[in-house]
Design a protein around this motif. Structure first.
Motif, PDB file in Angstrom:
ATOM      1  N   GLY A  43      16.138  -3.814  -6.368  1.00  0.00           N
ATOM      2  CA  GLY A  43      15.720  -4.249  -5.041  1.00  0.00           C
ATOM      3  C   GLY A  43      14.400  -3.662  -4.579  1.00  0.00           C
ATOM      4  N   GLN A  44      13.925  -2.597  -5.217  1.00  0.00           N
ATOM      5  CA  GLN A  44      12.656  -2.008  -4.801  1.00  0.00           C
ATOM      6  C   GLN A  44      11.480  -2.816  -5.350  1.00  0.00           C
ATOM      7  OE1 GLN A  44      13.059   2.199  -6.030  1.00  0.00           O
ATOM      8  NE2 GLN A  44      12.754   2.680  -3.874  1.00  0.00           N
ATOM      9  N   SER A  45      10.383  -2.782  -4.600  1.00  0.00           N
ATOM     10  CA  SER A  45       9.147  -3.453  -4.985  1.00  0.00           C
ATOM     11  C   SER A  45       8.018  -2.450  -5.003  1.00  0.00           C
ATOM     12  CB  SER A  45       8.795  -4.555  -3.975  1.00  0.00           C
ATOM     13  OG  SER A  45       9.796  -5.542  -3.945  1.00  0.00           O
ATOM     14  N   ILE A  46       7.019  -2.720  -5.837  1.00  0.00           N
ATOM     15  CA  ILE A  46       5.848  -1.851  -5.921  1.00  0.00           C
ATOM     16  C   ILE A  46       4.633  -2.687  -6.288  1.00  0.00           C
ATOM     17  CG2 ILE A  46       6.141  -1.281  -8.374  1.00  0.00           C
ATOM     18  CD1 ILE A  46       5.275   1.619  -7.643  1.00  0.00           C
ATOM     19  N   GLU A  47       3.489  -2.275  -5.803  1.00  0.00           N
ATOM     20  CA  GLU A  47       2.238  -2.901  -6.209  1.00  0.00           C
ATOM     21  C   GLU A  47       1.697  -2.124  -7.392  1.00  0.00           C
ATOM     22  OE1 GLU A  47      -0.591  -3.524  -3.076  1.00  0.00           O
ATOM     23  OE2 GLU A  47       0.940  -4.359  -1.759  1.00  0.00           O
ATOM     24  N   TRP A  48       1.142  -2.845  -8.365  1.00  0.00           N
ATOM     25  CA  TRP A  48       0.546  -2.205  -9.526  1.00  0.00           C
ATOM     26  C   TRP A  48      -0.719  -2.958  -9.894  1.00  0.00           C
ATOM     27  CZ3 TRP A  48       0.345  -4.802 -14.344  1.00  0.00           C
ATOM     28  CH2 TRP A  48       1.035  -5.999 -14.385  1.00  0.00           C
ATOM     29  N   VAL A  49      -1.628  -2.274 -10.557  1.00  0.00           N
ATOM     30  CA  VAL A  49      -2.911  -2.853 -10.921  1.00  0.00           C
ATOM     31  C   VAL A  49      -2.937  -3.076 -12.428  1.00  0.00           C
ATOM     32  CG1 VAL A  49      -5.414  -2.546 -10.909  1.00  0.00           C
ATOM     33  CG2 VAL A  49      -4.050  -1.741  -8.972  1.00  0.00           C
ATOM     34  N   GLY A  75       0.796  -1.224   0.000  1.00  0.00           N
ATOM     35  CA  GLY A  75       0.000   0.000   0.000  1.00  0.00           C
ATOM     36  C   GLY A  75       0.826   1.270   0.000  1.00  0.00           C
ATOM     37  N   LYS A  76       2.097   1.194   0.386  1.00  0.00           N
ATOM     38  CA  LYS A  76       2.964   2.364   0.399  1.00  0.00           C
ATOM     39  C   LYS A  76       3.929   2.266  -0.771  1.00  0.00           C
ATOM     40  CE  LYS A  76       6.261   4.806   3.393  1.00  0.00           C
ATOM     41  NZ  LYS A  76       6.241   5.951   2.574  1.00  0.00           N
ATOM     42  N   LYS A  77       3.936   3.299  -1.594  1.00  0.00           N
ATOM     43  CA  LYS A  77       4.810   3.277  -2.764  1.00  0.00           C
ATOM     44  C   LYS A  77       6.230   3.677  -2.375  1.00  0.00           C
ATOM     45  CE  LYS A  77       1.373   3.908  -6.282  1.00  0.00           C
ATOM     46  NZ  LYS A  77       1.103   4.479  -7.581  1.00  0.00           N
ATOM     47  N   PRO A  78       7.216   3.037  -2.994  1.00  0.00           N
ATOM     48  CA  PRO A  78       8.608   3.359  -2.689  1.00  0.00           C
ATOM     49  C   PRO A  78       9.006   4.709  -3.286  1.00  0.00           C
ATOM     50  CG  PRO A  78       8.515   1.825  -4.500  1.00  0.00           C
ATOM     51  CD  PRO A  78       7.097   1.994  -3.997  1.00  0.00           C
ATOM     52  N   ALA A  79      10.043   5.291  -2.728  1.00  0.00           N
ATOM     53  CA  ALA A  79      10.584   6.532  -3.273  1.00  0.00           C
ATOM     54  C   ALA A  79      11.162   6.250  -4.656  1.00  0.00           C
ATOM     55  CB  ALA A  79      11.667   7.073  -2.354  1.00  0.00           C
ATOM     56  N   ILE A  80      10.942   7.172  -5.591  1.00  0.00           N
ATOM     57  CA  ILE A  80      11.476   6.997  -6.938  1.00  0.00           C
ATOM     58  C   ILE A  80      12.213   8.253  -7.381  1.00  0.00           C
ATOM     59  CG2 ILE A  80       9.773   5.285  -7.643  1.00  0.00           C
ATOM     60  CD1 ILE A  80       8.289   7.516  -9.172  1.00  0.00           C
ATOM     61  N   GLN A  81      13.109   8.063  -8.351  1.00  0.00           N
ATOM     62  CA  GLN A  81      13.872   9.166  -8.936  1.00  0.00           C
ATOM     63  C   GLN A  81      13.732   9.096 -10.452  1.00  0.00           C
ATOM     64  OE1 GLN A  81      17.967   9.633  -7.461  1.00  0.00           O
ATOM     65  NE2 GLN A  81      17.521   7.851  -6.191  1.00  0.00           N
ATOM     66  N   ILE A  82      13.636  10.263 -11.074  1.00  0.00           N
ATOM     67  CA  ILE A  82      13.519  10.351 -12.531  1.00  0.00           C
ATOM     68  C   ILE A  82      14.445  11.463 -13.016  1.00  0.00           C
ATOM     69  CG2 ILE A  82      11.945  10.882 -14.454  1.00  0.00           C
ATOM     70  CD1 ILE A  82       9.672   9.718 -12.808  1.00  0.00           C
ATOM     71  N   THR A  83      15.084  11.236 -14.163  1.00  0.00           N
ATOM     72  CA  THR A  83      15.948  12.280 -14.722  1.00  0.00           C
ATOM     73  C   THR A  83      15.099  13.460 -15.189  1.00  0.00           C
ATOM     74  OG1 THR A  83      15.881  11.465 -16.999  1.00  0.00           O
ATOM     75  CG2 THR A  83      17.639  10.597 -15.559  1.00  0.00           C
ATOM     76  N   GLN A  84      15.727  14.625 -15.248  1.00  0.00           N
ATOM     77  CA  GLN A  84      15.027  15.814 -15.732  1.00  0.00           C
ATOM     78  C   GLN A  84      14.509  15.594 -17.151  1.00  0.00           C
ATOM     79  OE1 GLN A  84      14.494  18.961 -13.942  1.00  0.00           O
ATOM     80  NE2 GLN A  84      12.962  18.919 -15.557  1.00  0.00           N
ATOM     81  N   THR A  85      15.322  14.990 -18.016  1.00  0.00           N
ATOM     82  CA  THR A  85      14.906  14.750 -19.400  1.00  0.00           C
ATOM     83  C   THR A  85      13.703  13.826 -19.459  1.00  0.00           C
ATOM     84  OG1 THR A  85      17.124  15.137 -20.255  1.00  0.00           O
ATOM     85  CG2 THR A  85      15.650  13.841 -21.642  1.00  0.00           C
ATOM     86  N   ASP A  86      13.743  12.700 -18.717  1.00  0.00           N
ATOM     87  CA  ASP A  86      12.597  11.794 -18.702  1.00  0.00           C
ATOM     88  C   ASP A  86      11.367  12.494 -18.144  1.00  0.00           C
ATOM     89  OD1 ASP A  86      13.975   9.693 -19.852  1.00  0.00           O
ATOM     90  OD2 ASP A  86      14.123   8.506 -18.007  1.00  0.00           O
ATOM     91  N   GLY A 146       4.583  -0.511 -17.120  1.00  0.00           N
ATOM     92  CA  GLY A 146       5.599   0.471 -17.494  1.00  0.00           C
ATOM     93  C   GLY A 146       5.617   1.646 -16.545  1.00  0.00           C
ATOM     94  N   THR A 147       4.444   2.124 -16.206  1.00  0.00           N
ATOM     95  CA  THR A 147       4.329   3.233 -15.262  1.00  0.00           C
ATOM     96  C   THR A 147       4.823   2.824 -13.884  1.00  0.00           C
ATOM     97  OG1 THR A 147       2.484   4.182 -16.492  1.00  0.00           O
ATOM     98  CG2 THR A 147       2.700   4.856 -14.201  1.00  0.00           C
ATOM     99  N   ALA A 148       4.559   1.583 -13.492  1.00  0.00           N
ATOM    100  CA  ALA A 148       5.021   1.109 -12.184  1.00  0.00           C
ATOM    101  C   ALA A 148       6.546   1.024 -12.125  1.00  0.00           C
ATOM    102  CB  ALA A 148       4.413  -0.263 -11.873  1.00  0.00           C
ATOM    103  N   LEU A 149       7.188   0.704 -13.236  1.00  0.00           N
ATOM    104  CA  LEU A 149       8.637   0.494 -13.253  1.00  0.00           C
ATOM    105  C   LEU A 149       9.458   1.780 -13.205  1.00  0.00           C
ATOM    106  CD1 LEU A 149       8.855  -2.347 -15.913  1.00  0.00           C
ATOM    107  CD2 LEU A 149       9.510  -2.526 -13.505  1.00  0.00           C
TER     108      LEU A 149
END
Length: 142
Positions: A108-114, A7-18, A99-102
């Motif tokens: 090592g991180q995990s996430i729930e996706w529908v 139920g809790k989403k992990p912290a994520i990082q995205i490049t400025q370009t992405d 794709g959006t979940a990834l």
């Protein structure tokens, strides 16, 4: 290894370009469901934006080749823009629930996706390869 509680989403990082390309895509895409666009927008809103050259190679970005597991099965895929997607070749579009979940996850991180059928799944990123040097396809508005 960093995992998240159900139920809790992990912290994520995205490049400025992405971030810039995906924001444009989320605003302009008319050929996907509103639910997928809403989920992408939510992921972009919660992401920490980092300079392109500061994101570790172990973080999923556009063009990354990665291995993830879900329900005990591993899969090797590349995260791509919609125009490059080809499920038979393992190229997963950012404009899919998985794709959006990834995007932005670290090894090592995990996430729930529908999934599109409404069922909830949990995936874990096992490994991430460096993103391709150039990305041929840009976001496409339709």
């Amino acid at each position: 290894m960093s995992t998240s509680r159900p139920g809790k989403k992990p912290a994520i990082q995205i490049t400025q370009t992405d971030f810039d390309k995906l924001s444009l895509l989320a605003e302009s895409a008319t050929y996907v469901s509103e639910a997928v666009l809403d989920e992408l927008t939510a992921e972009l809103d919660r992401a920490r934006i980092v300079p392109d050259n500061k994101l570790r190679d172990t973080v999923v970005r556009m063009g990354s080749r990665l291995r993830y597991s879900t329900n005990g099965e591993g899969r090797d895929v590349t995260l791509v823009f919609p125009g490059e997607a080809d499920i038979a070749e393992g190229r997963i579009s950012i404009l899919t629930p998985i794709g959006t979940a990834l995007i932005g996850l670290s090894e090592g991180q995990s996430i729930e996706w529908v999934a599109r059928d409404g069922r909830s799944h949990r995936l874990t990123v096992e490994s991430v390869g460096a993103a391709a040097e150039t990305q041929k396809a840009e976001p496409q508005a339709s």
